[in-house]
Write an enzyme that holds these catalytic residues in place. Structure first.
Site, PDB file in Angstrom:
ATOM      1  N   ASP A  16       0.828  -1.207   0.000  1.00  0.00           N
ATOM      2  CA  ASP A  16       0.000   0.000   0.000  1.00  0.00           C
ATOM      3  C   ASP A  16       0.863   1.258   0.000  1.00  0.00           C
ATOM      4  OD1 ASP A  16      -2.342   1.372  -0.084  1.00  0.00           O
ATOM      5  OD2 ASP A  16      -3.008   0.841   1.933  1.00  0.00           O
ATOM      6  N   ASN A  36       1.734   3.263  -2.870  1.00  0.00           N
ATOM      7  CA  ASN A  36       2.497   3.644  -4.064  1.00  0.00           C
ATOM      8  C   ASN A  36       2.073   5.012  -4.599  1.00  0.00           C
ATOM      9  OD1 ASN A  36       3.925   1.237  -4.052  1.00  0.00           O
ATOM     10  ND2 ASN A  36       2.541   0.222  -5.482  1.00  0.00           N
ATOM     11  N   HIS A  83       3.919   3.139  -8.637  1.00  0.00           N
ATOM     12  CA  HIS A  83       3.745   1.718  -8.939  1.00  0.00           C
ATOM     13  C   HIS A  83       5.035   1.110  -9.508  1.00  0.00           C
ATOM     14  CE1 HIS A  83      -0.412   1.971  -7.934  1.00  0.00           C
ATOM     15  NE2 HIS A  83      -0.742   2.736  -8.959  1.00  0.00           N
ATOM     16  N   GLU A  88     -11.133  -5.275  -6.781  1.00  0.00           N
ATOM     17  CA  GLU A  88     -11.677  -3.919  -6.648  1.00  0.00           C
ATOM     18  C   GLU A  88     -10.856  -2.879  -7.412  1.00  0.00           C
ATOM     19  OE1 GLU A  88     -13.153  -6.440  -3.441  1.00  0.00           O
ATOM     20  OE2 GLU A  88     -11.105  -5.932  -4.027  1.00  0.00           O
ATOM     21  N   LEU A 142      12.783 -19.378  -2.841  1.00  0.00           N
ATOM     22  CA  LEU A 142      11.600 -18.749  -2.252  1.00  0.00           C
ATOM     23  C   LEU A 142      10.349 -19.119  -3.033  1.00  0.00           C
ATOM     24  CD1 LEU A 142      10.492 -16.515  -0.215  1.00  0.00           C
ATOM     25  CD2 LEU A 142      10.704 -14.940  -2.156  1.00  0.00           C
TER      26      LEU A 142
END
Length: 238
Positions: A18, A20, A35, A65, A129
């Site tokens: 959250d 950006n 972004h 959304e 990872l």
């Protein structure tokens, strides 16, 4: 002087990326600049998380959304996503990263779906990872899609009501086979989960930070893990 205890690493960390746009605005730049910088931060944190001993990292990149944002911003995000798929493939090869995309892929353009399939197939056997990217993802949408699968199986006689257990439903979710997150991090001072991993976060520890995602660093990740180490994680999930 007492010896410092070594940090216990959470096995699975989930992050809501959250801030950006707000970060870019604070610098007098367009939202898309934030972004782009945020995508670079994802690469850095993937490497640092693995070096620290975190085995699974899941990031919330684009929600169901997010389609409601201005078309210009959505188009820019999709362009960034296309470029990121190429970058991610290179990074995955270098770091032996296993990449998996969560969410409703049918809502994405065909070329993006193709790149996702190529990325997942090329990295599926990597032993580094385990990196999950939530794209066109919503927790409620995921559960609805899971229920639809179960109903279809029931109609075909493959399952009865008694056979629908927590484990069975979990196997119908996008996260099938993944351990549930031990720690959820949300950046930029927001304190909500925004329809992210609703089923999977049932027993997860939450950590909120005022730092915007483009400024998130290894040091900030360490702070989150330190906070996690101070939580009382009891057996029995209570």
């Amino acid at each position: 002087m007492a010896e410092e205890k070594e940090l216990v690493m959470p096995q699975h960390v989930a992050i809501i990326l959250d801030g950006n746009g707000r970060w870019a605005k604070s610098k007098g730049m367009p939202r898309n600049y934030g972004h782009v910088q945020g995508a670079k931060t994802v690469e850095v944190i993937c490497e640092e998380a693995y070096r620290m001993g975190i085995q699974y990292l899941t990031v919330y990149a684009f929600s169901t959304e997010n389609w409601n944002r201005p078309k210009e911003e959505v188009d820019a995000l999709m362009k960034l996503l296309r470029n990121y798929m190429k970058t991610c493939l290179t990074t995955a090869k270098k770091n032996r990263m296993c990449v998996r995309v969560l969410g409703d892929k049918t809502g994405l353009d065909e070329d993006i779906r193709k790149r996702i399939a190529e990325l997942e197939n090329a990295t599926k056997d990597n032993d580094g990872l385990h990196f999950q990217i939530a794209l066109n993802y919503g927790g409620r949408d995921e559960i609805v899609r899971a229920v639809q699968k179960i109903v279809k199986k029931a109609e075909e006689g493959e399952i009865t009501a008694e056979g629908v257990t927590e484990a069975y439903l979990s196997d119908m979710l996008d996260t099938r086979g993944l351990p549930e997150p031990d720690l959820l991090i949300r950046t930029c001072n927001e304190q909500r989960i925004s329809n992210f991993l609703l089923w999977q976060l049932a027993y997860t520890e939450f950590y909120f930070t005022p730092v915007a995602w483009p400024d998130f660093s290894k040091e900030e990740l360490v702070k989150a893990v330190e906070a996690y180490n101070h939580r009382d994680r009891r057996y029995g999930r209570i």
